[in-house]
Design a protein around this motif. Structure first.
Motif, short mmCIF file in Angstrom:
data_model
loop_
_atom_site.label_atom_id
_atom_site.label_comp_id
_atom_site.label_asym_id
_atom_site.label_seq_id
_atom_site.Cartn_x
_atom_site.Cartn_y
_atom_site.Cartn_z
N VAL A 261 0.94 -1.24 0.07
CA VAL A 261 0.07 0.13 -0.02
C VAL A 261 0.92 1.07 -0.04
O VAL A 261 1.82 1.30 0.85
N ASP A 262 0.82 2.17 -1.20
CA ASP A 262 1.25 3.26 -0.98
C ASP A 262 0.79 4.31 -1.85
O ASP A 262 0.39 3.89 -2.91
N ASP A 263 0.88 5.42 -1.33
CA ASP A 263 0.51 6.66 -2.00
C ASP A 263 -0.95 6.74 -2.38
O ASP A 263 -1.69 7.09 -3.47
N GLY A 264 -1.95 5.99 -1.40
CA GLY A 264 -3.09 5.97 -1.74
C GLY A 264 -3.65 4.94 -2.59
O GLY A 264 -4.79 4.83 -2.97
N MET A 265 -2.67 3.82 -2.92
CA MET A 265 -3.48 2.87 -3.75
C MET A 265 -2.72 1.53 -3.10
O MET A 265 -1.72 1.50 -2.39
#
Length: 321
Positions: A261-265
């Motif tokens: 999970v990274d940068d809202g994705m």
């Protein structure tokens, strides 16, 4: 409250170390004392190859039977050792924050995988690791009938029986053997088993039922489980294991996954290998998160895993896995 959480575990050094860590965290969160209860499994007593025993799920059955019987209150599993199918009467109630999901190399003379001379003997019993090895270093000799605890396997390098072994970083780190590692493989180049590095805490379904020792104990245990559950870890390992389930591949199959999970994705990479390393099929998918809530994370996990499964099947993954 005088009740003690009885935490089931295998008796290996690694199982005891990771169970102690999880049990301590759970006990603190629940406000309860805990004790470890060791259970011997078929995987511990048999010397046969894991694939011939039915995969790594052989480590879980005896623990689950003890949980169903009420002999213990929770079980701590290595998540990558659990079959993806639900076990009747049990539920995974918490997944603590994941440790390092990577694989590592332990090699003689401090060598990396690239630096190992042609013909070097490298030990691993994992079909996935064997396929990845053959894909990048077909000139190495793979010692596939390779079992034993982490210290035993590292010792076979020290003794000269093999030139190197591949192990899970999380296990090596939990046993404080990081000094033996000569290389840590990047997940982008060397994805690992679904759920690797994560633990699963399993309980009886409906813990407030007549199997619970008291309603007060059940409430405290449920509170503790909720506190130790790491929602991001839960979502990423759910996505990874859903690929395995969707392909109907066993937990020892040559399938590798990596979700973050990274940068809202939520991003998922899933690969399926031919056992000889000659073919690799890969699917990369991502889903936008509406929020960081547990529900939205799990919804994204379901979405990306299904898209990955559909793509891999369309590419012919069934014939490989």
């Amino acid at each position: 409250m005088s009740a003690v959480i009885r935490v089931g575990t295998r008796g290996s050094a690694l199982a005891l170390a990771q169970c102690e860590q999880a049990a301590r965290e759970l006990g603190r969160a629940a406000g309860l004392e805990y004790e470890l209860v060791t259970v011997t499994t078929q995987g511990d007593t048999s010397k046969a190859n894991l694939a011939s025993l039915g995969g790594t799920g052989v480590f879980a059955t005896a623990l689950r039977e003890a949980l169903i019987a009420g002999d213990i209150d929770v079980v701590v599993h290595s998540l990558k050792d659990l079959p993806t199918a639900a076990y009747p009467g049990l539920v995974i109630a918490a997944t603590p924050k994941r440790a390092d999901a990577r694989d590592v190399l332990v090699a003689r003379d401090g060598l990396t995988l690239e630096a190992l001379p042609a013909g070097s003997r490298i030990g691993t019993g994992s079909p996935r690791r064997i396929a990845e090895l053959k894909a990048v270093r077909p000139d190495l000799e793979v010692v596939a009938d390779f079992r034993g605890n982490i210290d035993t396997r590292i010792g076979r390098v020290a003794s000269g029986d093999v030139d190197a072994v591949i192990l899970a970083a999380a296990g090596v780190d939990r046993l404080d053997r990081a000094e033996a590692v000569t290389e840590r493989f990047a997940l982008s180049d060397w994805p690992t088993a679904p759920g690797q590095g994560a633990l699963a805490i399993e309980v009886r379904e409906g813990e407030a039922s007549d199997l619970a020792r008291s309603a007060e104990f059940a409430r405290a245990l449920a509170k503790g489980l909720d506190k130790v559950n790491h929602s991001t870890t839960r979502a990423t390992v759910t996505a990874e294991r859903a690929v395995l389930a969707g392909l109907e591949a066993g937990c020892a199959a040559p399938v590798a996954t990596s979700a973050i999970v990274d940068d809202g994705m939520l991003f998922l990479t899933a690969s399926v290998y031919a056992t000889d390393g000659s073919t690799k099929l890969t699917a990369n998918h991502a889903a936008v998160l509406d929020s960081q809530s547990a529900a939205d994370l799990l919804a994204a996990a379901a979405e990306v895993s299904q898209r990955a499964v559909d793509e891999l099947l369309s590419l012919g993954a069934k014939e490989l896995a």
